[in-house]
Design an enzyme around this catalytic site. Sequence first.
Site, short mmCIF file in Angstrom:
data_model
loop_
_atom_site.label_atom_id
_atom_site.label_comp_id
_atom_site.label_asym_id
_atom_site.label_seq_id
_atom_site.Cartn_x
_atom_site.Cartn_y
_atom_site.Cartn_z
N HIS A 64 -3.71 3.81 6.39
CA HIS A 64 -2.87 3.96 5.80
C HIS A 64 -1.32 3.97 6.32
O HIS A 64 -0.88 4.49 7.31
CB HIS A 64 -2.85 4.62 4.17
N ASP B 200 1.19 -1.08 -0.20
CA ASP B 200 -0.15 -0.32 0.22
C ASP B 200 0.58 1.31 0.04
O ASP B 200 1.37 1.17 0.99
CB ASP B 200 -1.08 0.08 1.05
#
Length: 557
Positions: A365, A192
């Site tokens: 994230h 990610d």
Amino acid sequence: MPENEWVRIIPLGGLGEIGMNMFVIETADDMIVIDAGLMFPEEEMLGIDLVIPDFSYLLQHRDKVRGLILTHGHEDHTGSLPFLLKELPIPVYGTPLSLGLAAEKIREQDVRADLRAIAPRERFSLGGLRVECMRVCHSIPDGVGVALETPAGLVVHAGDFKFDPTPVDGKLTDYHKFAELGDRGVLVLLSDSTNAMRPGFTPSERTVGQALEEVFRTVRRRIIVACFASHIHRIQQILEVAARMGRKVAIHGKSMIANTRIAADLGHLRIPPDVLVRLDDLRHLSPAETVIIATGSQGEPLSAIARMSAGEHKQIEITPGDTVIFSARVIPGNEQAIARTINQLFRRGAEVITEEFAPVHVSGHPCQEELKLMLNLTRPKFFVPIHGEYRHRHHHARLATAVGIDPAHICLAENGDILEFTPEKRDIVGKVTGGRVFVDGKGVGDVGDAILRERQHLARDGMVMVVVGLHHQTRAIVVGPEIVSRGFVHLQDQEAFFNAANHLVKELLAGCPEEERGDASILKEKIKVALRKFVHKAFDRRPMILPIVIDVWGAEP
Ligand SMILES: [Zn+2]
Ligand SMILES: [Zn+2]
């Protein structure tokens, strides 16, 4: 090298944008899909409702596709699922919450789905591939990464993750499993890139609970919190803080109510006793005793918060002293809508608290140090940064180089590239038909770039339509010229313009040689060219010009 020792990874979406994440993992015998997301349209995509990846590659190889694995329940990973399942009914694997949230969307679209629940660390087979999922923390519960044993080696997709050391539900990202995979030897890691440009660690979700508690302590009147309906842990913390402060909470908004119900049923949301009330019951309570959790953190025009800010909400009127907390990140593209909502809230006397003034939001994230940790735990031979625009992936690639990954082993691929890996090398071996498919109302893919360009032209410059009817035999003008315009000239100037244009068309037709007057397509082109020139000279504008020439039958009047 034995013949079958290869694996192909094909990103159908998620590498040119943060959105519409979708990967195909292909071996000699099988294809597996990871996620099927959507993205919301960008500003220039006029009238488009949704954007989904082009999955024609999967349809071309439908007999080889064994199933789809969802990493988590966010729309950028699940939103195109109903569109895919309509064309390709394959089994969908995911954790119960991911499936529960996806099922709600699939039902709305009237599609049938074969949903198969999986648990982290439970191994299962898809075709000839062994699959194992591992738990990750994220801004939605029940997220996982995926490990696939392929003939070429282990492929690990880390999912959307962060290394929250004190997660709200106590369920950590599975450090041990990622490390164990690293020990076994990871051929390829997909990870990610959303926050690859942010230094340090993403703070724990729990810090938001503390920040909310501080805000709640100082507020004497009503509190309204805007957050994402899928952020169950955020909702959990708001409920807990409210309960501690003796406030009652109303959950407002269709998706908010649906998601909290699904999450509570599956045990991901623990609602403190006696804290929830219905929106209507708030009337009987003093504002100091109430909290409303609502959608609209992105300023969406139809959301509860936007309607409250505009004074158009049936049940809730913002009054001076109310506090509105935006407990969410500003998604790029939504800045203006959010600013408009906040301006209106201030105008009505509310206090507005955003991320800039208090730590009422943290990302789901990983930041740079966490990305390095993931790379160090898994120690992949090859690395593909995913989930981000090019700049995010570029920075992620730099981090990988910093922790010792061979720069030649890092793949900054584009959507549609066919990445092939063998135990020794990697290559881009081709490209599949890919790209973005626009969804507009009931149409999927029928609106393309050409139509979008037309819409942009119309939106920018308006249009002028000319209708003229010619007698089918004599070719004399019997109808019009009628001039109609939209979005082009102000009403006041319209008459002068219409007269001039009318005159111009008449002159043009009068000057046409006999043989051209019989051909409608030549006439249309001539009218278009002449009118475009005239309008440009007179107004310095370039509206879309639509001439219509019709044959009129019957006797000449
Ligand atoms: Zn996500
Ligand atoms: Zn995502």
